[in-house]
Design a protein around this motif. Structure first.
Motif, PDB file in Angstrom:
ATOM      1  N   TYR A 143     -64.337 138.419  18.942  1.00 54.48           N
ATOM      2  CA  TYR A 143     -63.712 138.114  17.656  1.00 54.48           C
ATOM      3  C   TYR A 143     -63.912 139.266  16.664  1.00 54.48           C
ATOM      4  O   TYR A 143     -62.970 139.740  16.036  1.00 54.48           O
ATOM      5  CB  TYR A 143     -64.314 136.809  17.109  1.00 54.48           C
ATOM      6  CG  TYR A 143     -63.756 136.368  15.785  1.00 54.48           C
ATOM      7  CD1 TYR A 143     -62.561 135.652  15.716  1.00 54.48           C
ATOM      8  CD2 TYR A 143     -64.398 136.675  14.595  1.00 54.48           C
ATOM      9  CE1 TYR A 143     -62.046 135.247  14.503  1.00 54.48           C
ATOM     10  CE2 TYR A 143     -63.884 136.279  13.384  1.00 54.48           C
ATOM     11  CZ  TYR A 143     -62.709 135.563  13.342  1.00 54.48           C
ATOM     12  OH  TYR A 143     -62.189 135.181  12.137  1.00 54.48           O
ATOM     13  N   ASP A 144     -65.166 139.721  16.567  1.00 51.70           N
ATOM     14  CA  ASP A 144     -65.458 140.798  15.609  1.00 51.70           C
ATOM     15  C   ASP A 144     -64.758 142.093  15.998  1.00 51.70           C
ATOM     16  O   ASP A 144     -64.274 142.849  15.149  1.00 51.70           O
ATOM     17  CB  ASP A 144     -66.978 141.037  15.528  1.00 51.70           C
ATOM     18  CG  ASP A 144     -67.674 139.919  14.768  1.00 51.70           C
ATOM     19  OD1 ASP A 144     -66.971 139.154  14.079  1.00 51.70           O
ATOM     20  OD2 ASP A 144     -68.902 139.804  14.870  1.00 51.70           O
ATOM     21  N   ALA A 145     -64.704 142.339  17.295  1.00 49.67           N
ATOM     22  CA  ALA A 145     -64.135 143.615  17.752  1.00 49.67           C
ATOM     23  C   ALA A 145     -62.615 143.655  17.608  1.00 49.67           C
ATOM     24  O   ALA A 145     -62.039 144.707  17.308  1.00 49.67           O
ATOM     25  CB  ALA A 145     -64.519 143.856  19.203  1.00 49.67           C
ATOM     26  N   GLY A 146     -61.954 142.512  17.812  1.00 44.69           N
ATOM     27  CA  GLY A 146     -60.494 142.550  17.874  1.00 44.69           C
ATOM     28  C   GLY A 146     -59.760 141.855  16.759  1.00 44.69           C
ATOM     29  O   GLY A 146     -58.645 142.269  16.391  1.00 44.69           O
ATOM     30  N   ILE A 147     -60.349 140.788  16.224  1.00 41.25           N
ATOM     31  CA  ILE A 147     -59.642 140.039  15.175  1.00 41.25           C
ATOM     32  C   ILE A 147     -60.030 140.570  13.802  1.00 41.25           C
ATOM     33  O   ILE A 147     -59.177 140.888  12.981  1.00 41.25           O
ATOM     34  CB  ILE A 147     -59.968 138.522  15.247  1.00 41.25           C
ATOM     35  CG1 ILE A 147     -59.682 137.970  16.640  1.00 41.25           C
ATOM     36  CG2 ILE A 147     -59.200 137.767  14.175  1.00 41.25           C
ATOM     37  CD1 ILE A 147     -58.257 137.716  16.965  1.00 41.25           C
ATOM     38  N   MET A 148     -61.341 140.686  13.575  1.00 34.84           N
ATOM     39  CA  MET A 148     -61.778 141.135  12.249  1.00 34.84           C
ATOM     40  C   MET A 148     -61.340 142.579  11.984  1.00 34.84           C
ATOM     41  O   MET A 148     -61.144 142.964  10.836  1.00 34.84           O
ATOM     42  CB  MET A 148     -63.307 141.015  12.113  1.00 34.84           C
ATOM     43  CG  MET A 148     -63.798 139.577  12.045  1.00 34.84           C
ATOM     44  SD  MET A 148     -62.814 138.520  10.971  1.00 34.84           S
ATOM     45  CE  MET A 148     -63.317 139.095   9.363  1.00 34.84           C
ATOM     46  N   THR A 149     -61.183 143.355  13.046  1.00 32.77           N
ATOM     47  CA  THR A 149     -60.735 144.737  12.847  1.00 32.77           C
ATOM     48  C   THR A 149     -59.203 144.823  12.850  1.00 32.77           C
ATOM     49  O   THR A 149     -58.656 145.914  12.677  1.00 32.77           O
ATOM     50  CB  THR A 149     -61.252 145.640  13.979  1.00 32.77           C
ATOM     51  OG1 THR A 149     -60.773 145.101  15.218  1.00 32.77           O
ATOM     52  CG2 THR A 149     -62.759 145.708  14.008  1.00 32.77           C
ATOM     53  N   GLU A 150     -58.509 143.694  13.133  1.00 31.00           N
ATOM     54  CA  GLU A 150     -57.040 143.610  13.228  1.00 31.00           C
ATOM     55  C   GLU A 150     -56.486 144.379  14.411  1.00 31.00           C
ATOM     56  O   GLU A 150     -55.272 144.597  14.521  1.00 31.00           O
ATOM     57  CB  GLU A 150     -56.360 144.122  11.952  1.00 31.00           C
ATOM     58  CG  GLU A 150     -56.725 143.354  10.725  1.00 31.00           C
ATOM     59  CD  GLU A 150     -57.001 144.255   9.557  1.00 31.00           C
ATOM     60  OE1 GLU A 150     -56.473 145.362   9.557  1.00 31.00           O
ATOM     61  OE2 GLU A 150     -57.760 143.865   8.665  1.00 31.00           O
ATOM     62  N   LEU A 151     -57.365 144.782  15.328  1.00 29.95           N
ATOM     63  CA  LEU A 151     -56.924 145.614  16.446  1.00 29.95           C
ATOM     64  C   LEU A 151     -56.034 144.848  17.438  1.00 29.95           C
ATOM     65  O   LEU A 151     -55.021 145.372  17.905  1.00 29.95           O
ATOM     66  CB  LEU A 151     -58.176 146.137  17.162  1.00 29.95           C
ATOM     67  CG  LEU A 151     -58.028 147.408  17.963  1.00 29.95           C
ATOM     68  CD1 LEU A 151     -57.503 148.536  17.089  1.00 29.95           C
ATOM     69  CD2 LEU A 151     -59.378 147.800  18.563  1.00 29.95           C
ATOM     70  N   PHE A 152     -56.408 143.612  17.757  1.00 31.83           N
ATOM     71  CA  PHE A 152     -55.660 142.864  18.781  1.00 31.83           C
ATOM     72  C   PHE A 152     -54.188 142.640  18.398  1.00 31.83           C
ATOM     73  O   PHE A 152     -53.288 142.940  19.196  1.00 31.83           O
ATOM     74  CB  PHE A 152     -56.337 141.531  19.086  1.00 31.83           C
ATOM     75  CG  PHE A 152     -57.604 141.640  19.885  1.00 31.83           C
ATOM     76  CD1 PHE A 152     -57.977 142.830  20.511  1.00 31.83           C
ATOM     77  CD2 PHE A 152     -58.448 140.551  20.020  1.00 31.83           C
ATOM     78  CE1 PHE A 152     -59.156 142.936  21.242  1.00 31.83           C
ATOM     79  CE2 PHE A 152     -59.629 140.641  20.758  1.00 31.83           C
ATOM     80  CZ  PHE A 152     -59.981 141.827  21.360  1.00 31.83           C
ATOM     81  N   PRO A 153     -53.922 142.097  17.175  1.00 37.68           N
ATOM     82  CA  PRO A 153     -52.495 141.902  16.857  1.00 37.68           C
ATOM     83  C   PRO A 153     -51.708 143.209  16.875  1.00 37.68           C
ATOM     84  O   PRO A 153     -50.541 143.234  17.286  1.00 37.68           O
ATOM     85  CB  PRO A 153     -52.510 141.279  15.460  1.00 37.68           C
ATOM     86  CG  PRO A 153     -53.902 141.249  14.998  1.00 37.68           C
ATOM     87  CD  PRO A 153     -54.806 141.518  16.142  1.00 37.68           C
ATOM     88  N   LEU A 154     -52.357 144.292  16.469  1.00 38.40           N
ATOM     89  CA  LEU A 154     -51.636 145.567  16.441  1.00 38.40           C
ATOM     90  C   LEU A 154     -51.356 146.075  17.856  1.00 38.40           C
ATOM     91  O   LEU A 154     -50.264 146.586  18.136  1.00 38.40           O
ATOM     92  CB  LEU A 154     -52.427 146.603  15.633  1.00 38.40           C
ATOM     93  CG  LEU A 154     -52.617 146.236  14.151  1.00 38.40           C
ATOM     94  CD1 LEU A 154     -53.431 147.297  13.433  1.00 38.40           C
ATOM     95  CD2 LEU A 154     -51.276 146.049  13.457  1.00 38.40           C
ATOM     96  N   LEU A 155     -52.336 145.911  18.757  1.00 36.23           N
ATOM     97  CA  LEU A 155     -52.100 146.335  20.145  1.00 36.23           C
ATOM     98  C   LEU A 155     -51.016 145.479  20.805  1.00 36.23           C
ATOM     99  O   LEU A 155     -50.196 145.975  21.579  1.00 36.23           O
ATOM    100  CB  LEU A 155     -53.401 146.246  20.956  1.00 36.23           C
ATOM    101  CG  LEU A 155     -54.425 147.353  20.666  1.00 36.23           C
ATOM    102  CD1 LEU A 155     -55.734 147.062  21.386  1.00 36.23           C
ATOM    103  CD2 LEU A 155     -53.887 148.714  21.098  1.00 36.23           C
ATOM    104  N   ILE A 156     -51.008 144.187  20.450  1.00 33.41           N
ATOM    105  CA  ILE A 156     -49.948 143.305  20.977  1.00 33.41           C
ATOM    106  C   ILE A 156     -48.591 143.817  20.505  1.00 33.41           C
ATOM    107  O   ILE A 156     -47.601 143.792  21.249  1.00 33.41           O
ATOM    108  CB  ILE A 156     -50.148 141.858  20.466  1.00 33.41           C
ATOM    109  CG1 ILE A 156     -51.408 141.268  21.054  1.00 33.41           C
ATOM    110  CG2 ILE A 156     -48.935 140.989  20.752  1.00 33.41           C
ATOM    111  CD1 ILE A 156     -51.249 140.354  22.213  1.00 33.41           C
ATOM    112  N   PHE A 157     -48.552 144.286  19.257  1.00 32.53           N
ATOM    113  CA  PHE A 157     -47.288 144.778  18.715  1.00 32.53           C
ATOM    114  C   PHE A 157     -46.767 146.002  19.472  1.00 32.53           C
ATOM    115  O   PHE A 157     -45.559 146.165  19.633  1.00 32.53           O
ATOM    116  CB  PHE A 157     -47.435 145.101  17.227  1.00 32.53           C
ATOM    117  CG  PHE A 157     -46.910 144.004  16.355  1.00 32.53           C
ATOM    118  CD1 PHE A 157     -45.891 143.176  16.787  1.00 32.53           C
ATOM    119  CD2 PHE A 157     -47.405 143.794  15.089  1.00 32.53           C
ATOM    120  CE1 PHE A 157     -45.402 142.165  16.002  1.00 32.53           C
ATOM    121  CE2 PHE A 157     -46.933 142.780  14.281  1.00 32.53           C
ATOM    122  CZ  PHE A 157     -45.927 141.957  14.742  1.00 32.53           C
ATOM    123  N   VAL A 158     -47.674 146.854  19.927  1.00 32.20           N
ATOM    124  CA  VAL A 158     -47.220 148.011  20.726  1.00 32.20           C
ATOM    125  C   VAL A 158     -46.497 147.476  21.978  1.00 32.20           C
ATOM    126  O   VAL A 158     -45.415 147.945  22.349  1.00 32.20           O
ATOM    127  CB  VAL A 158     -48.411 148.916  21.130  1.00 32.20           C
ATOM    128  CG1 VAL A 158     -47.928 150.072  21.992  1.00 32.20           C
ATOM    129  CG2 VAL A 158     -49.129 149.448  19.892  1.00 32.20           C
TER     130      VAL A 158
END
Lengths: 43, 379
Positions: B75-90
């Motif tokens: 959660y901290d690595a991907g959601i709180m950093t907003e990384l997961f939604p952005l990678l999904i967008f790629v």
């Protein structure tokens, strides 16, 4: 800022801004389509 | 020795002893999400990990969402950093063909109209007493776009993340159920029969390559706060259309998207701790999310009717319903509805144009919203 001002601003500027931005994009893409027309056989 | 055995046995029943009343309910909710994903095939890629994450986090004493717990780390690595939604967008950008939209760029406007539900729901949430940034997060459910909803909510109203993301993904999968009655209510039979003809292929490769660049630069200049969203989806699309980096494109639409979807889903599920999730506020958010998607459809179809008048009957208003981000379900719904009234009417490619316009529109609406908030000094 009170909720009334906030809500009206979001509706007017938010909805208007989204519509305006996409309209600008549609105009630019129409222009690009004219500048770079599709050629038969193009892959 | 007996004391040690007693203590050991106690350790085995501690989990049951620490069950909060809300935990069994949420385990059932998790099972319902699994049922919808596995049996009903509603967004299984997301509902299965979300449902399982929900079950995991509602088992007491495991500490999965406590400091150091594996779900907390994800959660901290991907959601709180907003990384997961952005990678999904790629990945989404790499999977999406914007060709049908570029065949008729005025369809972009339907993609804008399909986002009006966001702003109308935001105002309703304010009227119901939600704080301003909470109302923004609730309104964004109307983007009908999971990664956008997660991005905005995790940044500005993280305490609502579970309710907002569950609403966004659940309603997105229910688009085939939600939209048709609204479409029928707002259109006449004559309008539903309008045949828009076939879509001619008229977009050059150069135009397709320039599209992501134009959206990134123009959209980014108008709404810089949304550039992470715009930039990642357009990077994925540029890679696809250029054809120059096929390995990266394939990785984006397969391996990267799959891994991130799994981690994103399980991390979202992990926010559904019963003690936090089971509140009256959650039910109101779910209801407002439903309303947001209904309002999107209403505004899209009504704008389609306006375009029908402006184009002197050349646009079938049904395609306005596809101006949301639920791709490609919404376009398929339009095709099916159109064919009910004229089996020879093929609206699919026109609806696909509106649907991809809705994808750009939802990201743009979120970007505009964030930039307006910044302009007002709220974020």
């Amino acid at each position: 800022m009170d909720n009334w001002t906030f809500g009206i601003t979001m509706i007017v500027v938010g909805m208007g801004g989204t519509l305006l931005t996409l309209w600008i994009l549609s105009l630019i893409m129409s222009l690009l389509k004219m500048l770079f027309p599709y050629q038969e056989g193009e892959e | 020795m007996l004391q040690a055995i007693g203590g050991g046995l106690n350790g085995l029943i501690d989990g049951f002893a620490h069950l909060h009343w809300s935990n069994p309910i949420m385990i059932v909710v998790g099972c319902v999400l699994l049922y919808l994903g596995i049996k009903k095939n509603f967004e299984p890629l997301l509902l299965v990990p979300i449902g399982f994450g929900c079950i995991l986090v509602n088992i007491p004493l495991a500490g999965l969402m406590e400091r150091g717990g594996f779900l907390k780390v994800i959660y901290d690595a991907g959601i709180m950093t907003e990384l997961f939604p952005l990678l999904i967008f790629v990945g989404i950008g790499a999977m999406t063909d914007f060709g049908p939209l570029l065949e008729d760029p005025k369809i972009f406007l339907l993609g804008a109209a399909g986002q009006f539900g966001i702003f109308l729901t935001l105002v309703l949430a304010l009227a119901l007493g939600f704080k301003q940034l909470d109302a923004v997060a609730i309104g964004i459910i109307g983007a009908c776009d999971g990664p956008t909803a997660i991005y905005v909510t995790s940044k500005y109203a993280p305490h609502l993340l579970a309710a907002v993301s569950v609403a966004a993904y659940s309603y997105m999968s229910l688009v085939p159920v939600i939209q048709p009655p609204i479409m029928r209510l707002l259109t006449t039979e004559e309008e539903r029969r309008i045949n828009m003809g076939t879509v001619k292929r008229s977009v050059s490769k150069t135009t397709k390559i320039m599209f992501p660049l134009v959206v990134t630069v123009i959209g980014g200049l108008i709404a810089p706060k949304g550039l992470p969203l715009l930039g990642t989806i357009m990077l994925g699309n540029l890679m696809k259309e250029s054809g120059a980096v096929s390995r990266l494109t394939k990785a984006s639409e397969n391996e990267i998207a799959n891994i991130v979807t799994l981690l994103l889903g399980i991390a979202i599920g992990a926010t559904m701790d019963g003690r936090v999730f089971l509140r009256g506020e959650t039910l109101i958010i779910l209801a407002l999310g439903f309303l947001a998607i209904c309002l999107d459809t209403v505004c899209g179809v009504l704008f389609g009717k306006v375009m029908k008048v402006v184009t002197r009957g050349k646009v079938n208003p049904l395609i306005g319903a596809a101006g949301i981000s639920a791709y490609p379900m919404s376009a398929r719904v339009v095709q099916r509805e159109g064919q009910k009234y004229d089996p020879k009417n093929f609206l699919l490619m026109h609806a696909m144009g509106a649907n991809t316009g809705g994808q750009v529109g939802s990201v743009m609406a979120a970007a505009v919203m964030l930039s307006v908030l910044r302009g007002m000094g709220i974020i």
